[in-house]
Design a protein around this motif. Structure first.
Motif, PDB file in Angstrom:
ATOM      1  N   VAL A  23       0.843  -1.200   0.000  1.00  0.00           N
ATOM      2  CA  VAL A  23       0.000   0.000   0.000  1.00  0.00           C
ATOM      3  C   VAL A  23       0.876   1.248   0.000  1.00  0.00           C
ATOM      4  CG1 VAL A  23      -1.665   1.339   1.367  1.00  0.00           C
ATOM      5  CG2 VAL A  23      -2.003  -1.116   1.021  1.00  0.00           C
ATOM      6  N   THR A  24       1.941   1.236   0.777  1.00  0.00           N
ATOM      7  CA  THR A  24       2.856   2.379   0.797  1.00  0.00           C
ATOM      8  C   THR A  24       3.419   2.626  -0.596  1.00  0.00           C
ATOM      9  OG1 THR A  24       3.443   1.987   3.111  1.00  0.00           O
ATOM     10  CG2 THR A  24       4.967   3.325   1.820  1.00  0.00           C
ATOM     11  N   TRP A  25       3.867   1.575  -1.257  1.00  0.00           N
ATOM     12  CA  TRP A  25       4.447   1.696  -2.594  1.00  0.00           C
ATOM     13  C   TRP A  25       3.418   2.218  -3.596  1.00  0.00           C
ATOM     14  CZ3 TRP A  25       3.552  -0.594  -7.366  1.00  0.00           C
ATOM     15  CH2 TRP A  25       4.535  -0.358  -8.337  1.00  0.00           C
ATOM     16  N   ILE A  26       2.210   1.657  -3.572  1.00  0.00           N
ATOM     17  CA  ILE A  26       1.154   2.093  -4.495  1.00  0.00           C
ATOM     18  C   ILE A  26       0.836   3.575  -4.279  1.00  0.00           C
ATOM     19  CG2 ILE A  26      -1.307   1.881  -5.036  1.00  0.00           C
ATOM     20  CD1 ILE A  26      -0.913  -1.203  -4.534  1.00  0.00           C
ATOM     21  N   CYS A  27       0.673   3.956  -3.021  1.00  0.00           N
ATOM     22  CA  CYS A  27       0.339   5.351  -2.724  1.00  0.00           C
ATOM     23  C   CYS A  27       1.453   6.306  -3.138  1.00  0.00           C
ATOM     24  CB  CYS A  27       0.032   5.525  -1.237  1.00  0.00           C
ATOM     25  SG  CYS A  27      -1.527   4.778  -0.734  1.00  0.00           S
ATOM     26  N   LYS A  28       2.682   5.929  -2.856  1.00  0.00           N
ATOM     27  CA  LYS A  28       3.820   6.806  -3.145  1.00  0.00           C
ATOM     28  C   LYS A  28       4.173   6.807  -4.623  1.00  0.00           C
ATOM     29  CE  LYS A  28       8.668   7.643  -1.987  1.00  0.00           C
ATOM     30  NZ  LYS A  28       9.130   7.614  -3.363  1.00  0.00           N
ATOM     31  N   GLU A  29       4.324   5.639  -5.195  1.00  0.00           N
ATOM     32  CA  GLU A  29       4.830   5.546  -6.564  1.00  0.00           C
ATOM     33  C   GLU A  29       3.747   5.704  -7.624  1.00  0.00           C
ATOM     34  OE1 GLU A  29       8.017   5.642  -6.975  1.00  0.00           O
ATOM     35  OE2 GLU A  29       8.447   5.321  -4.846  1.00  0.00           O
ATOM     36  N   LYS A  30       2.590   5.142  -7.409  1.00  0.00           N
ATOM     37  CA  LYS A  30       1.538   5.178  -8.428  1.00  0.00           C
ATOM     38  C   LYS A  30       0.578   6.354  -8.250  1.00  0.00           C
ATOM     39  CE  LYS A  30       3.042   1.610 -10.544  1.00  0.00           C
ATOM     40  NZ  LYS A  30       3.781   1.817 -11.789  1.00  0.00           N
ATOM     41  N   LEU A  31       0.212   6.642  -7.003  1.00  0.00           N
ATOM     42  CA  LEU A  31      -0.717   7.737  -6.742  1.00  0.00           C
ATOM     43  C   LEU A  31      -0.001   9.057  -6.474  1.00  0.00           C
ATOM     44  CD1 LEU A  31      -3.313   5.835  -4.507  1.00  0.00           C
ATOM     45  CD2 LEU A  31      -3.390   6.257  -6.990  1.00  0.00           C
ATOM     46  N   GLN A  32       1.338   8.999  -6.353  1.00  0.00           N
ATOM     47  CA  GLN A  32       2.172  10.187  -6.156  1.00  0.00           C
ATOM     48  C   GLN A  32       1.832  10.960  -4.881  1.00  0.00           C
ATOM     49  OE1 GLN A  32       4.837  11.015  -8.453  1.00  0.00           O
ATOM     50  NE2 GLN A  32       4.345   8.888  -8.933  1.00  0.00           N
ATOM     51  N   ASN A  34       2.459  11.988  -0.869  1.00  0.00           N
ATOM     52  CA  ASN A  34       3.611  12.243  -0.016  1.00  0.00           C
ATOM     53  C   ASN A  34       4.067  10.937   0.635  1.00  0.00           C
ATOM     54  OD1 ASN A  34       4.411  12.729   3.006  1.00  0.00           O
ATOM     55  ND2 ASN A  34       4.967  14.611   1.923  1.00  0.00           N
ATOM     56  N   LYS A  35       5.381  10.742   0.767  1.00  0.00           N
ATOM     57  CA  LYS A  35       5.905   9.473   1.301  1.00  0.00           C
ATOM     58  C   LYS A  35       5.446   9.196   2.729  1.00  0.00           C
ATOM     59  CE  LYS A  35      10.402  11.589   2.182  1.00  0.00           C
ATOM     60  NZ  LYS A  35      11.801  11.577   1.774  1.00  0.00           N
ATOM     61  N   TYR A  36       5.263  10.233   3.534  1.00  0.00           N
ATOM     62  CA  TYR A  36       4.829  10.015   4.912  1.00  0.00           C
ATOM     63  C   TYR A  36       3.326   9.725   4.980  1.00  0.00           C
ATOM     64  CZ  TYR A  36       9.476  11.742   5.773  1.00  0.00           C
ATOM     65  OH  TYR A  36      10.836  11.895   5.759  1.00  0.00           O
ATOM     66  N   VAL A  37       2.566  10.362   4.125  1.00  0.00           N
ATOM     67  CA  VAL A  37       1.139  10.050   4.020  1.00  0.00           C
ATOM     68  C   VAL A  37       0.985   8.613   3.521  1.00  0.00           C
ATOM     69  CG1 VAL A  37      -1.002  10.613   2.781  1.00  0.00           C
ATOM     70  CG2 VAL A  37       0.444  12.450   3.691  1.00  0.00           C
ATOM     71  N   SER A  38       1.776   8.256   2.510  1.00  0.00           N
ATOM     72  CA  SER A  38       1.756   6.893   1.974  1.00  0.00           C
ATOM     73  C   SER A  38       2.103   5.884   3.050  1.00  0.00           C
ATOM     74  CB  SER A  38       2.748   6.776   0.815  1.00  0.00           C
ATOM     75  OG  SER A  38       2.401   7.640  -0.233  1.00  0.00           O
ATOM     76  N   ASN A  39       3.118   6.191   3.860  1.00  0.00           N
ATOM     77  CA  ASN A  39       3.513   5.312   4.959  1.00  0.00           C
ATOM     78  C   ASN A  39       2.376   5.166   5.968  1.00  0.00           C
ATOM     79  OD1 ASN A  39       5.659   3.792   6.400  1.00  0.00           O
ATOM     80  ND2 ASN A  39       5.378   5.407   7.915  1.00  0.00           N
ATOM     81  N   GLY A  40       1.669   6.243   6.243  1.00  0.00           N
ATOM     82  CA  GLY A  40       0.529   6.191   7.160  1.00  0.00           C
ATOM     83  C   GLY A  40      -0.574   5.282   6.635  1.00  0.00           C
ATOM     84  N   PHE A  41      -0.868   5.391   5.342  1.00  0.00           N
ATOM     85  CA  PHE A  41      -1.871   4.507   4.747  1.00  0.00           C
ATOM     86  C   PHE A  41      -1.417   3.050   4.812  1.00  0.00           C
ATOM     87  CE2 PHE A  41      -3.624   8.235   2.299  1.00  0.00           C
ATOM     88  CZ  PHE A  41      -4.879   8.190   2.871  1.00  0.00           C
ATOM     89  N   GLY A  42      -0.145   2.811   4.515  1.00  0.00           N
ATOM     90  CA  GLY A  42       0.383   1.450   4.593  1.00  0.00           C
ATOM     91  C   GLY A  42       0.249   0.877   5.991  1.00  0.00           C
TER      92      GLY A  42
END
Length: 125
Positions: A23-32, A34-42
């Motif tokens: 989920v972190t990778w999808i949010c960060k790399e595919k949905l662009q 923020n890396k910390y927001v992506s980490n929170g979702f993951g």
């Protein structure tokens, strides 16, 4: 019985790790995002996965108070994450041990904390 639960808890934790990273990778790399927001979702998706798998697979728990029990599980997870970060930081500051070796050592300690806290507090076995 507790050894089997411990093994199941580890398997569930590994599945949560895979979900967290995915989920972190999808949010960060595919949905662009923020890396910390992506980490929170993951983290959140991993915790939700781990809660339900542990509730029904690891602990075979029939408590119907899902919201309260999930909040207990989330609290244990947040404390575990905080312990993990603090212990990793402290070990890195005090030793010359490789970061990933320190992370592995700390992960084992926090895994034991998470298992014990969820056994005695969240799922009350």
């Amino acid at each position: 019985m507790d050894f089997i639960r411990f093994i199941k808890f580890g398997l569930v934790g590994f599945s949560g790790l895979l979900i967290d990273f995915s989920v972190t990778w999808i949010c960060k790399e595919k949905l662009q995002l923020n890396k910390y927001v992506s980490n929170g979702f993951g983290f959140l998706f991993g915790v939700v996965n781990n809660y339900f798998l542990n509730k029904y697979f690891t602990f075979q728990n029939n408590d119907h108070h899902l919201a309260a029990q999930f909040l207990s599980f989330l609290l244990v997870s947040i404390i575990g994450f905080t312990l993990n970060t603090a212990l990793l930081y402290g070990l890195q500051k005090k030793t010359k041990i490789n970061f990933y070796v320190c992370k592995a050592m700390v992960t084992v300690l926090v895994f034991v904390w998470n298992f014990a806290a969820n056994s005695w507090y969240t799922f009350k076995i």
